[in-house]
Design an enzyme around this catalytic site. Structure first.
Site, mmCIF file in Angstrom:
data_model
loop_
_atom_site.group_PDB
_atom_site.id
_atom_site.type_symbol
_atom_site.label_atom_id
_atom_site.label_comp_id
_atom_site.label_asym_id
_atom_site.label_seq_id
_atom_site.Cartn_x
_atom_site.Cartn_y
_atom_site.Cartn_z
ATOM 1 N N TYR A 34 -30.397 41.736 -12.001
ATOM 2 C CA TYR A 34 -31.065 40.760 -12.868
ATOM 3 C C TYR A 34 -31.078 39.378 -12.214
ATOM 4 O O TYR A 34 -32.109 38.691 -12.214
ATOM 5 C CB TYR A 34 -30.358 40.706 -14.219
ATOM 6 C CG TYR A 34 -31.064 39.853 -15.257
ATOM 7 C CD1 TYR A 34 -32.228 40.317 -15.884
ATOM 8 C CD2 TYR A 34 -30.564 38.607 -15.627
ATOM 9 C CE1 TYR A 34 -32.872 39.549 -16.838
ATOM 10 C CE2 TYR A 34 -31.207 37.832 -16.588
ATOM 11 C CZ TYR A 34 -32.351 38.307 -17.189
ATOM 12 O OH TYR A 34 -32.987 37.538 -18.140
ATOM 13 N N SER B 115 -34.510 32.311 -16.143
ATOM 14 C CA SER B 115 -33.190 32.454 -16.764
ATOM 15 C C SER B 115 -32.217 31.543 -16.033
ATOM 16 O O SER B 115 -32.469 31.119 -14.899
ATOM 17 C CB SER B 115 -32.720 33.912 -16.643
ATOM 18 O OG SER B 115 -31.365 34.052 -17.022
#
Length: 236
Positions: free
Chosen positions: A158, A145
């Protein structure tokens, strides 16, 4: 440059029942790859594999998989190997996040995010490596990501997990390149996962799941002499 054919290879895509994982799995099946998609939602997986098997190309297999549990990973790898053959391509896609300020984040949520994203990537990669090392070939593709490179408010766990996935991939590549195994991490920005109310909408600044699938194919089909740097993708 002639791209490599993927036809006849075997792939496992974690978190393959929806979103990015499903888009990559379907793209692989259309290339003639035999693909196992794994998650905890077996009923959903079965619906999708039944649909993909009607394409008459690569075979699709639904596999129960909880990436946070080593026994589940071991059982899933054994089933895929038994039904489809040894795994040539692993796509580490399973992941999730929570939206909390670090000061408010519970230990339970922290563990859930880190175990799903980071530990799951570790467990699956570790499980497929012996067979890949033996045949001197294989590809591990991690769906990281932009959160693996940048910090964002309310995404502490995250970001930590995706930074871990990214760093793990860099280290693993150095360990396994002598065996002809390639490791790559895709780092997408915001991805619009189709939902009933958004499925036909193209939102500026957001990627579509098919963008990730197309990029995954591009990376996986490169000749073995080509080593791509980890690719970042952002919506325009």
């Amino acid at each position: 440059m002639q791209l490599e054919s993927l036809a006849g290879k075997t792939a496992l895509v974690s978190g393959g029942g929806s979103g990015i994982g499903l888009a990559i799995a379907e793209a692989l099946v259309k290339e003639g790859v035999n693909v196992a998609i794994g998650s905890r939602r077996l009923e959903l997986l079965q619906t999708e594999t039944d649909r993909m098997n009607q394409l008459g190309l690569g075979k699709a297999l639904a596999v129960t998989l909880d990436v946070r549990t080593k026994d589940s990973v071991t059982a899933a790898i054994a089933e895929v190997t038994r039904e489809l053959g040894e795994i040539d391509i692993l796509v580490n896609n399973a992941g999730l996040g929570v939206q909390d300020l670090v000061v408010d984040c519970s230990e339970k949520d922290w563990d859930l995010v880190l175990e799903t994203n980071a530990k799951g990537t570790f467990f699956l990669s570790q499980a497929v490596l012996p067979a890949m090392q033996k045949k001197q070939d294989g590809f591990i593709l991690n769906i990281a990501s932009q959160a693996a490179k940048h910090g964002y408010e309310r995404t502490g766990p995250y970001c930590a997990a995706k930074f871990a996935v990214y760093g793990f991939g860099l280290a693993l590549q150095e360990e396994v390149k002598q065996y002809g195994i390639r490791v790559h991490s895709l780092c997408p920005g915001l991805v619009q996962v189709p939902t009933p109310e958004l499925v036909s909408e193209q939102t500026p600044g957001w990627l579509q799941t098919q963008d990730l699938a197309n990029t995954a194919l591009f990376v996986l089909k490169q000749p073995k002499r080509v080593n791509l740097e980890n690719i970042g993708l952002m919506g325009f």
